[in-house]
Design a protein around this motif. Structure first.
Motif, mmCIF file in Angstrom:
data_model
loop_
_atom_site.group_PDB
_atom_site.id
_atom_site.type_symbol
_atom_site.label_atom_id
_atom_site.label_comp_id
_atom_site.label_asym_id
_atom_site.label_seq_id
_atom_site.Cartn_x
_atom_site.Cartn_y
_atom_site.Cartn_z
ATOM 1 N N THR A 306 15.693 -6.327 37.805
ATOM 2 C CA THR A 306 16.471 -6.960 36.737
ATOM 3 C C THR A 306 15.551 -7.472 35.631
ATOM 4 O O THR A 306 15.821 -7.297 34.447
ATOM 5 C CB THR A 306 17.300 -8.141 37.293
ATOM 6 O OG1 THR A 306 18.117 -7.661 38.352
ATOM 7 C CG2 THR A 306 18.176 -8.747 36.214
ATOM 8 N N LYS A 307 14.468 -8.099 36.023
ATOM 9 C CA LYS A 307 13.522 -8.628 35.060
ATOM 10 C C LYS A 307 12.884 -7.514 34.247
ATOM 11 O O LYS A 307 12.712 -7.623 33.030
ATOM 12 C CB LYS A 307 12.431 -9.412 35.805
ATOM 13 C CG LYS A 307 11.499 -10.195 34.907
ATOM 14 C CD LYS A 307 10.521 -11.015 35.739
ATOM 15 C CE LYS A 307 9.582 -11.809 34.827
ATOM 16 N NZ LYS A 307 8.596 -12.585 35.612
ATOM 17 N N LYS A 310 15.512 -6.168 31.761
ATOM 18 C CA LYS A 310 15.688 -7.065 30.623
ATOM 19 C C LYS A 310 14.510 -6.965 29.668
ATOM 20 O O LYS A 310 14.670 -7.051 28.459
ATOM 21 C CB LYS A 310 15.829 -8.514 31.114
ATOM 22 C CG LYS A 310 17.179 -8.831 31.704
ATOM 23 C CD LYS A 310 17.252 -10.288 32.128
ATOM 24 C CE LYS A 310 18.632 -10.616 32.703
ATOM 25 N NZ LYS A 310 18.702 -12.024 33.163
ATOM 26 N N LYS A 313 14.992 -3.814 27.580
ATOM 27 C CA LYS A 313 16.121 -3.978 26.671
ATOM 28 C C LYS A 313 15.770 -4.903 25.514
ATOM 29 O O LYS A 313 16.203 -4.714 24.381
ATOM 30 C CB LYS A 313 17.318 -4.547 27.439
ATOM 31 C CG LYS A 313 18.613 -4.512 26.665
ATOM 32 C CD LYS A 313 19.753 -5.000 27.535
ATOM 33 C CE LYS A 313 21.075 -4.977 26.754
ATOM 34 N NZ LYS A 313 22.182 -5.474 27.580
#
Length: 342
Positions: A306-307, A310, A313
């Motif tokens: 997830t990190k 992100k 992105k």
């Protein structure tokens, strides 16, 4: 004596008020495949009261047990209790260094002690003989809510010339074991501050004040429980915690666990098997968050993904810079056509 066994001296309090410490120690060593053998007819080591009355008598009380171990053909005895350990080590060293003292002590014994036994703490044996790698290999359970302040007490590493283990001002043996278990260990400034020791009855107010300072420091360092290797420290900080609250107008509710109990929890044993139900301040709210090591790894992997996602992105793609061109001077002029004069 077999390679995978130790002569184990539990001491008086581990047969009664600190029975949960005894339970957790035995469970840990059983899980490691190490047999603990109690000496036959062992007796009180003398602890604190004896040496305050008579050093020879105190030496004899400790040496009697060492002589039993020696007669068993063993060269090492281990004990969970820092007070017992201190009594054994002091008696041994005095008898080694002072022939007259040795003679006086042995005159009081049925079986003389010939100074052939080394006493070690359970903490030292787990760190040095078993090792951190073997301890870490047995971890099956993680406790994300557990934030531990390692409290060693006064005597497990002091005086250094007697105890001959760890740093006397900043011991780290328990820190290393807890870290190997995957437990969050807080930076605790009061590792070796006195809790009041055996003065809990005769000087209750003093003990409550000293113990209160330790519990305050636990909160200040961000911990929510203590880990201890000493049953007297555990008693002062856990059993007397209500007294401390009343005397000092405080509201502490901090569990005080033996380090071997934390080891057992991390290895998958239940709180009841480890005697946690015998404590005054319960740790249920801290160990309720338990998860398997596999779950921990999956969650950490998901967080990492997830990190990473992100991070990608959030990056703004920059437009590629246009290649550098020559300025207007570089522009070529068309040659003028030549005309003939009329």
């Amino acid at each position: 004596m077999a390679e995978n066994e130790y002569i184990y001296y539990p001491g008086c309090s581990l047969e009664a008020t600190a029975i949960e410490y005894n339970m957790s120690v035995r469970l840990i060593f059983k899980a490691l495949g190490i047999k603990l053998v109690e000496p036959d007819d062992w007796s009180c080591c003398g602890s604190t009261p004896a040496h305050s009355v008579d050093h020879v008598f105190a030496g004899a009380l400790a040496a009697r047990n060492l002589a039993i171990v020696e007669k068993m053909g063993a060269s090492t005895v281990i004990t969970p209790c820092p007070a017992c350990l201190s009594a054994f080590k002091k008696a041994h060293l005095r008898m080694v260094d002072n022939e007259e003292f040795k003679k006086e002590v042995n005159e009081l014994l049925e079986v003389p002690y010939e100074c052939g036994v080394t006493a070690k703490s359970v903490l030292q044996v787990l760190l040095e003989d078993v090792g951190l790698e073997a301890i870490a290999e047995k971890v099956t359970t993680d406790f994300p809510d557990l934030k531990v302040a390692p409290y060693y007490g006064c005597i497990i590493a002091r005086p250094p010339e007697v105890m001959q283990f760890d740093d006397p001002e900043n011991p780290v043996a328990m820190d290393k074991i807890l870290t190997a278990l995957g437990v969050e260990v807080c930076d605790f400034a009061f590792k070796t501050e006195c809790c009041g020791a055996a003065f809990g009855v005769v000087k209750k107010k003093m003990v409550n004040e000293l113990s209160s300072k330790i519990l305050n420091m636990v909160l200040d360092c961000g911990a929510n429980c203590l880990s201890v290797p000493c049953q007297l420290c555990q008693q002062n900080l856990d059993l007397r915690q209500d007294q401390i609250n009343a005397t000092m107008h405080a509201s502490f509710k901090l569990p005080v666990l033996y380090f071997t109990q934390i080891m057992g929890l991390a290895w998958g044993y239940s709180p009841r098997e480890l005697g946690l139900d015998k404590h005054n301040v319960r740790a249920d709210h801290l160990i309720r968050s338990k998860r398997s090591i596999e779950e921990k790894r999956r969650e950490e992997e998901e967080k990492a993904k997830t990190k990473k996602g992100k991070g990608k992105k959030g990056k703004v793609k920059k437009k590629p810079k246009a290649p550098k061109t020559e300025d207007k001077k570089a522009e070529t002029k068309q040659p003028e056509a030549k005309t003939e004069e009329a």
